[in-house]
Design a protein around this motif. Structure first.
Motif, PDB file in Angstrom:
ATOM      1  N   THR A 763      -9.771   3.125  14.860  1.00  0.00           N
ATOM      2  CA  THR A 763      -9.688   4.540  15.223  1.00  0.00           C
ATOM      3  C   THR A 763      -9.520   4.612  16.731  1.00  0.00           C
ATOM      4  O   THR A 763     -10.333   4.073  17.484  1.00  0.00           O
ATOM      5  N   VAL A 764      -8.482   5.282  17.187  1.00  0.00           N
ATOM      6  CA  VAL A 764      -8.143   5.284  18.602  1.00  0.00           C
ATOM      7  C   VAL A 764      -8.237   6.689  19.157  1.00  0.00           C
ATOM      8  O   VAL A 764      -7.679   7.630  18.589  1.00  0.00           O
ATOM      9  N   VAL A 765      -8.980   6.820  20.278  1.00  0.00           N
ATOM     10  CA  VAL A 765      -9.082   8.083  21.005  1.00  0.00           C
ATOM     11  C   VAL A 765      -8.398   7.854  22.352  1.00  0.00           C
ATOM     12  O   VAL A 765      -8.725   6.905  23.072  1.00  0.00           O
ATOM     13  N   GLU A 766      -7.437   8.696  22.709  1.00  0.00           N
ATOM     14  CA  GLU A 766      -6.626   8.501  23.913  1.00  0.00           C
ATOM     15  C   GLU A 766      -7.114   9.381  25.058  1.00  0.00           C
ATOM     16  O   GLU A 766      -7.568  10.499  24.839  1.00  0.00           O
ATOM     17  N   ALA A 767      -6.982   8.828  26.280  1.00  0.00           N
ATOM     18  CA  ALA A 767      -7.316   9.575  27.502  1.00  0.00           C
ATOM     19  C   ALA A 767      -6.349   9.174  28.594  1.00  0.00           C
ATOM     20  O   ALA A 767      -5.952   8.012  28.704  1.00  0.00           O
ATOM     21  N   GLU A 768      -5.973  10.143  29.445  1.00  0.00           N
ATOM     22  CA  GLU A 768      -4.965   9.894  30.474  1.00  0.00           C
ATOM     23  C   GLU A 768      -5.561   9.299  31.729  1.00  0.00           C
ATOM     24  O   GLU A 768      -4.898   8.558  32.448  1.00  0.00           O
ATOM     25  N   ASN A 769      -6.824   9.571  32.017  1.00  0.00           N
ATOM     26  CA  ASN A 769      -7.462   9.042  33.218  1.00  0.00           C
ATOM     27  C   ASN A 769      -8.960   8.942  32.986  1.00  0.00           C
ATOM     28  O   ASN A 769      -9.470   9.265  31.895  1.00  0.00           O
ATOM     29  N   GLY A 770      -9.712   8.574  34.035  1.00  0.00           N
ATOM     30  CA  GLY A 770     -11.147   8.379  33.880  1.00  0.00           C
ATOM     31  C   GLY A 770     -11.911   9.647  33.612  1.00  0.00           C
ATOM     32  O   GLY A 770     -12.877   9.649  32.831  1.00  0.00           O
TER      33      GLY A 770
END
Length: 859
Positions: A763-770
């Motif tokens: 299961t993958v949760v994406e984020a663009e930066n910290g």
């Protein structure tokens, strides 16, 4: 035949005009024979019966005379005379010789003596003659010498002794020279010994007089109020008088035996002045120099030298004669002389070469530093043209400056030119005009400062800055290019999964993969040059590592090139990345092969280098320490001098287009430097090339732990370490479960990575930066099993994100992915943080393998 007794041999010599009593006559012999024949014939006329008694009587008489002569000859009473000995001229030479002569037989009896021998031995006449040992038997001063002479006489050898005979009643004694030799080389002559005695009293007295005069002369010279010394052509002090030795605080015993040289007693470069006199064959020159002499204690004293030097017919200098006048008193008694001494000290001890020149550039006078410079450049002397010290291509610059000074111009700009000589040397010249009213012969004062070392240091710094700038640029390009390559390689993996090998487009996709892999290799080489790649150092034995490479190297260099490995004994351990070290050797071997198209020899040699030996090597930038040396030498074409300094620059290549990237040697340079070592090259065109690699010796710590796999070293040592290497064996089952927070500022790359992880069951949760990643962590309620994050991101970078998340969940696991090396950001992390590292670019299988390994790792 004549009969002589011992008494007859010691007779008084006869006058030269008298005939010799031993001279025989053939006429007398014939007369006696004729008389005997006449008597025999006369007796035959008497009849046989009457003549027989008379004939028997005559025969008996003749027989008795013959027997008597035979017995006398056997007993030595008579002998056959040698006509050479009876020669009156030869006899008179020995009889009237100035030296006493005597001949003794094997028993020591005197068989001959001349008048001089009788006189010297005190014999009253021939009857009183005695051999040498009996004459001087009671004199203890002579007995040892006589014993040696007797021993030589018995052994048939030559011997000479000089003895002093004390006079009687206190009178002055005499000096005698006694010699002994065999009479001849024949067996009979060797039994006789010839003794000679000569009175050398007057010769001895003359020698003693000369010695006394010499002693007086030396004493006068030693205690003269001025110093004196002599120097031989080799620069050694052959003589120094006592006055100068006392001034300099030296022991006279140290001088004249090779103990001191001219440079030992002359301060600064003053010795160069004394050796700069122009050689003129057959002439004698005297020059005056004001210099400082150096005492044993290191202090100096000002002196004036009157230096006289004679040259041979071939122009070779002989020993000098130098008068030394101390000027130390002038400094205290005469202010004008003191000022002159101070000026001469300043003039000769300045670190700049100073000379005054005329309009044609001829040196009128010069200081010691200029004389030393002229000798170093191979010039004959300081009196030659100053232009000869300048390289011909730059000579016009100094000529123009001196012409300006001759015209009275001031503020002449300094001139920096190349100096003459086999080695590259540089000098900066400062030209100042001279007032024409003061001296018509001098047109300018020239100050010269050698700038060779300064220019070399500037070039070294410029080269270092250029390499550093190129390295920074290469590292930046590599980071950006890694992101692009990661997206290409990830998308290519999806295409390969979607197409079977039988599909028409499968080969095109494989071609994309191969080119992407090649591009990734180029990027790694750029990172190696910029020293920003991630290394996995381990303790290594170079001998074993090179032996393991032997088969690979033989295949790479081909059959035309012979490989020769020479291992040093008991090599010290080093700590290097094995794969990177192998790449260094392979790159150098391939370059050596290309430099030997017709075949040749490749030599790889290893050896330990002690700190003392490293200091003697004097390689620039390498401190004296313990190293292990790897030399890779070939017998190829060599490297021209004009490109030797550029070979480590990236993209610089002498190969044809398409046959090299120009990154091979730059990669070698970067790996060696990042390992803490040094690399140098020696090469001559047509003579081959040798690369010398120095790796620091590894000293094991007493409590050192056995090295663990790369993925586990972070937890063991409390420091950030990288994940499994790219070459790790793929796992058969790469599926898994869990929630992964993927943080990547490149949207396309983030999407591809998320897609790949989801395809393996995560299961993958994406984020663009910290910042966004922290928000996702809050939304998930902290239920995140693993964070896969880029390092360089806007607003909040990877290390800051790690620190913030560990405050909320200390057990959360982290994998950093980056195009930079791990040590580029490792220092910005708090101490003791644990994480894994995956360098970009990576394939899908490498990503999921690293994720599964980290997920299954115990916290």
């Amino acid at each position: 035949m004549t009969a002589e007794t011992d008494h007859d041999l010691t007779r008084e010599p006869a006058a030269a005009h008298e005939p010799s009593p031993r001279s025989g006559s053939i006429a007398l012999v014939l007369l006696v024979a004729a008389g005997l024949v006449a008597v025999a014939v006369g007796l035959m006329t008497l009849g046989r019966a009457q003549a027989q008694p008379y004939i028997l009587g005559i025969l008996a008489v003749l027989a008795m005379v013959g027997l008597f002569n035979l017995f006398a000859f056997a007993a030595g009473i008579i002998r056959f005379a040698d006509r050479n000995l009876d020669d009156p001229i030869i006899a008179r030479i020995s009889d009237h010789a100035f030296d006493g002569l005597a001949v003794t037989d094997s028993r020591g009896h005197v068989v001959y003596s001349n008048a001089a021998y009788l006189t010297l031995t005190g014999a009253s006449g021939p009857q009183d003659v005695r051999p040498v040992e009996r004459v001087f038997i009671g004199n203890p001063d002579v007995s040892e010498a006589v014993f040696r002479l007797l021993k030589a006489a018995r052994e048939g050898k030559r011997q000479q002794e000089e003895v002093r005979i004390s006079g009687h009643d206190g009178s002055q004694g005499r000096w005698l020279r006694m010699r002994v030799r065999p009479l001849g080389t024949g067996k009979r002559e060797a039994k006789y010994a010839v003794w000679s005695i000569a009175d050398i009293t007057r010769d001895r007295e003359r020698q003693e007089d000369v010695f006394q005069e010499l002693q007086h002369a030396i004493e006068y010279l030693d205690h003269a109020p001025c110093g004196f010394f002599s120097v031989n052509p080799a620069g050694e002090l052959a003589y120094v008088n006592a006055t100068l030795a006392n001034w300099l605080d030296y022991d006279l015993a140290e001088i004249g035996s090779g103990g001191l040289k001219l440079t030992d007693i002359v301060s600064g470069d003053g010795a160069s002045l004394l050796t700069s006199i122009v050689a003129v064959p057959g002439e004698v020159k005297t020059e005056v120099f004001d210099i400082d002499l150096r005492m044993r204690t290191g202090r100096t004293m000002p002196v004036r030298l009157y230096h006289k030097l004679a040259f041979g017919a071939d122009g070779a200098p002989g020993p000098s004669r130098t008068l030394v006048i101390s000027r130390a008193r002038d400094e205290r008694s005469d202010p004008d002389r003191a000022a002159e001494v101070r000026f001469m000290r300043f003039f000769d001890h300045t670190p700049m070469a100073i000379a005054t020149v005329d309009r044609g550039g001829n040196v009128v006078r010069a200081n010691a530093r200029y004389a030393k410079l002229a000798q170093g450049l191979g010039l004959d002397s300081a009196s030659k043209s100053i232009f000869r010290a300048i390289n011909s291509r730059d000579r016009h610059l100094l000529i123009a400056a001196i012409n300006q000074a001759a015209e009275g111009q001031a503020d002449i700009a300094p001139v920096e030119v190349a100096l003459e000589g086999s080695k590259e040397r540089w000098g900066q010249f400062f030209v100042t005009p001279v007032d024409a009213a003061e001296n018509d012969a001098e047109a300018a004062i020239v100050h010269m400062l050698e700038t060779t070392e300064r220019r070399a240091l500037e070039n070294q710094i410029n080269q270092s800055q250029k390499m550093e700038t190129v390295g920074q640029l290469a590292g930046g390009i590599a980071h950006d290019f890694n992101n692009v390559l990661s997206a290409i390689m990830m998308a290519n993996d999806f295409l390969l999964n979607a197409h079977k090998p039988t599909d028409p487009s499968f080969q095109d996709i494989m071609q994309i993969k191969q080119n992407a892999t090649r591009a990734a290799t180029l990027v790694r080489q750029l990172l190696a040059f910029s020293r920003r790649q991630t290394l996995r150092p381990q303790v290594l034995d170079l001998g074993d590592a090179l032996s393991d490479l032997t088969m690979l190297l033989r295949r790479l260099i081909g059959e035309k090139v012979k490989l020769d490995l020479i291992h040093g004994r008991d090599l010290w351990p080093v700590k290097v990345d094995v794969s990177q070290f192998e790449q260094v050797i392979v790159n150098l071997a391939v370059n050596a092969r290309d430099a030997m198209p017709e075949g040749g020899k490749l030599i790889i040699r290893t050896a330990n280098v002690s700190a003392e030996d490293a200091g003697k090597l004097a390689y620039k930038g390498m401190p004296a320490a313990e190293y292990v040396r790897i030399e890779v030498a070939d017998t190829g074409t060599g490297i021209p001098a004009d490109i030797r300094d550029k070979i480590f620059e990236p993209f610089f290549s002498t190969k044809e287009v398409g046959k090299g990237t120009g990154l091979g040697l730059s990669t070698v340079y970067g790996i060696v430097k990042q390992t803490g070592g040094f690399i140098y090259v020696d090469s001559e065109p047509g003579q081959g090339t040798s690369f010398h690699i120095f790796l620091p010796r590894h000293h094991a710590e007493p409590d050192a732990q056995v090295e663990q796999p790369a993925a586990a070293t972070g937890a063991a040592n409390g420091a950030a370490k990288e994940a499994a290497p790219v070459e790790a064996k793929p796992r058969t089952d790469l599926t898994g479960q869990g929630t992964i927070l993927l943080v990547e500022d490149e949207e396309g790359l983030r999407a591809l990575n998320a897609r790949g992880l989801r395809s393996r069951g995560y299961t993958v949760v994406e984020a663009e930066n910290g910042v966004e990643a922290m928000e996702m962590l809050e939304e998930q309620g902290g239920a995140i099993d693993l964070v896969v994050s880029d390092v360089v991101m806007p607003e909040m970078d990877g290390p800051t994100l790690l620190k913030a998340m560990r405050e909320k969940n200390p057990e959360i696991k982290f994998i950093f992915v980056s195009g930079y090396a791990e040590d580029a950001f490792e220092k910005s992390l708090p101490e003791g943080q644990q994480f894994d590292f995956l360098p970009k670019p990576f394939t899908l299988s490498q990503l999921v393998e690293a994720v599964k390994e980290t997920m299954t790792k115990s916290g």
